[in-house]
Design a protein around this motif. Structure first.
Motif, mmCIF file in Angstrom:
data_model
loop_
_atom_site.group_PDB
_atom_site.id
_atom_site.type_symbol
_atom_site.label_atom_id
_atom_site.label_comp_id
_atom_site.label_asym_id
_atom_site.label_seq_id
_atom_site.Cartn_x
_atom_site.Cartn_y
_atom_site.Cartn_z
ATOM 1 N N THR A 44 -25.371 -52.379 -6.012
ATOM 2 C CA THR A 44 -24.845 -52.390 -4.378
ATOM 3 C C THR A 44 -25.054 -53.345 -4.359
ATOM 4 O O THR A 44 -25.730 -54.467 -4.458
ATOM 5 C CB THR A 44 -25.632 -50.836 -4.331
ATOM 6 O OG1 THR A 44 -26.477 -51.240 -2.925
ATOM 7 C CG2 THR A 44 -24.609 -50.344 -4.877
ATOM 8 N N GLU A 46 -24.486 -55.198 0.188
ATOM 9 C CA GLU A 46 -24.520 -54.588 1.445
ATOM 10 C C GLU A 46 -23.749 -55.853 2.366
ATOM 11 O O GLU A 46 -24.407 -56.697 2.653
ATOM 12 C CB GLU A 46 -25.786 -53.864 2.472
ATOM 13 C CG GLU A 46 -26.659 -53.111 1.159
ATOM 14 C CD GLU A 46 -25.706 -51.771 0.904
ATOM 15 O OE1 GLU A 46 -25.568 -51.390 2.837
ATOM 16 O OE2 GLU A 46 -25.741 -51.035 0.545
ATOM 17 N N ASP A 132 -32.517 -52.035 -4.786
ATOM 18 C CA ASP A 132 -31.634 -51.394 -3.819
ATOM 19 C C ASP A 132 -31.297 -49.813 -3.013
ATOM 20 O O ASP A 132 -31.090 -49.273 -2.888
ATOM 21 C CB ASP A 132 -30.804 -50.494 -5.241
ATOM 22 C CG ASP A 132 -29.630 -50.884 -5.350
ATOM 23 O OD1 ASP A 132 -28.827 -50.072 -4.532
ATOM 24 O OD2 ASP A 132 -29.175 -50.843 -6.474
ATOM 25 N N HIS A 133 -30.753 -50.806 -1.710
ATOM 26 C CA HIS A 133 -30.608 -49.815 -0.435
ATOM 27 C C HIS A 133 -29.797 -48.999 -0.898
ATOM 28 O O HIS A 133 -29.102 -48.464 0.132
ATOM 29 C CB HIS A 133 -30.035 -51.257 0.617
ATOM 30 C CG HIS A 133 -31.059 -52.103 0.576
ATOM 31 N ND1 HIS A 133 -32.367 -51.561 1.815
ATOM 32 C CD2 HIS A 133 -31.573 -53.320 0.463
ATOM 33 C CE1 HIS A 133 -33.086 -52.793 1.811
ATOM 34 N NE2 HIS A 133 -32.621 -53.834 1.057
ATOM 35 N N GLY A 134 -28.890 -49.778 -2.153
ATOM 36 C CA GLY A 134 -27.647 -48.160 -2.169
ATOM 37 C C GLY A 134 -28.092 -46.458 -2.113
ATOM 38 O O GLY A 134 -26.921 -46.084 -1.759
ATOM 39 N N ASP A 135 -28.912 -46.993 -3.359
ATOM 40 C CA ASP A 135 -29.138 -45.565 -3.781
ATOM 41 C C ASP A 135 -31.377 -45.177 -3.691
ATOM 42 O O ASP A 135 -31.396 -44.446 -4.879
ATOM 43 C CB ASP A 135 -29.034 -45.592 -5.902
ATOM 44 C CG ASP A 135 -29.470 -46.550 -6.356
ATOM 45 O OD1 ASP A 135 -30.385 -47.537 -5.899
ATOM 46 O OD2 ASP A 135 -28.700 -46.767 -7.073
#
Length: 247
Positions: A44, A46, A132-135
């Motif tokens: 991802t 951001e 991964d900040h998304g998950d």
């Protein structure tokens, strides 16, 4: 904490030629594209077009200017997981999500059991782990494990995406546990070396040093030898990189 398998005979990895890498970032972008939907995906981003753009990249390229007082050159330095033989990122993992495969030596992360504690990233001296900040999980280079064993793909495509995309042939893939493999012979011929050998993590990936730059019309053949002289600018550059990565 996670245990390591017995030393593997097969050691799949990369050999990166710093003499022919031109810093085009094709390796980084092809890696991002493939892995956004592969084993590690999604990767991802951001705020990609905002004030604080950041995202997950499994391969990054850094460029450095090296000057020995008589000439200067730019050295492009690709960086990703080195798939170490004794990786600290695996042994510190509290859930077993980070592991090393016994069959081929590839280091992977199981996204189903990773809790995103970041211990592996703190333990890795190469900065090869990405959060991964998304998950909320850790990501890393997989050597495109979902490509290299995919028999539905053409044989020439069963290599990591970064190797397939490199326009100058600066990236090589193979079994570094086999002394007769093409990559092992290349390392022996060109004086390939480990990054941060003092850590004793025994990285499988190797780097080939830049060759000295000479006038092609006048330089004798022996002047093009790939091994850097002691105290040379190239040798000092790698000493600096080792120190920078160790901080």
């Amino acid at each position: 904490m996670t245990a390591l398998p017995a030393p593997t005979h097969k050691k799949l990895g990369l050999v990166i030629d710093l003499d022919t890498c031109v810093g085009c970032h094709a390796c980084a972008t092809s890696c991002k594209e493939w892995n956004a939907g592969g084993y590690t995906g999604p990767l991802t981003d951001e705020d990609a077009h905002g004030r604080d753009p950041h995202g997950t990249w499994l391969n990054r390229v850094h460029s450095y200017e090296v000057d020995d007082g008589t000439q200067s050159r730019t050295v492009h330095f690709p960086r990703s997981c080195l798939h170490c033989e004794t990786p600290a990122c695996v042994t510190v993992c509290p859930t077993g999500a980070s592991y090393k495969r016994a069959a081929d030596g590839i280091v992977l992360v199981n996204p189903d059991t990773c809790i995103g504690c970041k211990l592996c990233s703190w333990a890795c001296p190469y900065g090869a782990r990405e959060y991964d900040h998304g998950d909320g999980t850790m990501k890393k280079c997989t050597l495109c494990v979902d490509r290299i064993y995919n028999e539905t793909m053409a044989p020439e495509d069963r290599i990591p995406a970064c190797v397939r995309a490199c326009p100058t042939g600066a990236r090589h893939f193979g079994d570094l546990g086999d002394p007769q493999s093409a990559v092992s012979k290349l390392v022996a011929e060109r004086g390939g070396f480990d990054l941060l050998p003092e850590t004793d993590y025994k990285p499988v990936n190797k780097y080939l040093p830049p060759r000295p730059r000479k006038d092609r019309d006048t330089a004798p053949a022996e002047a093009m030898a790939p091994v850097a002289a002691p105290g040379s600018a190239v040798e000092r550059f790698f000493a600096w990189v080792d120190g920078a990565l160790a901080r």
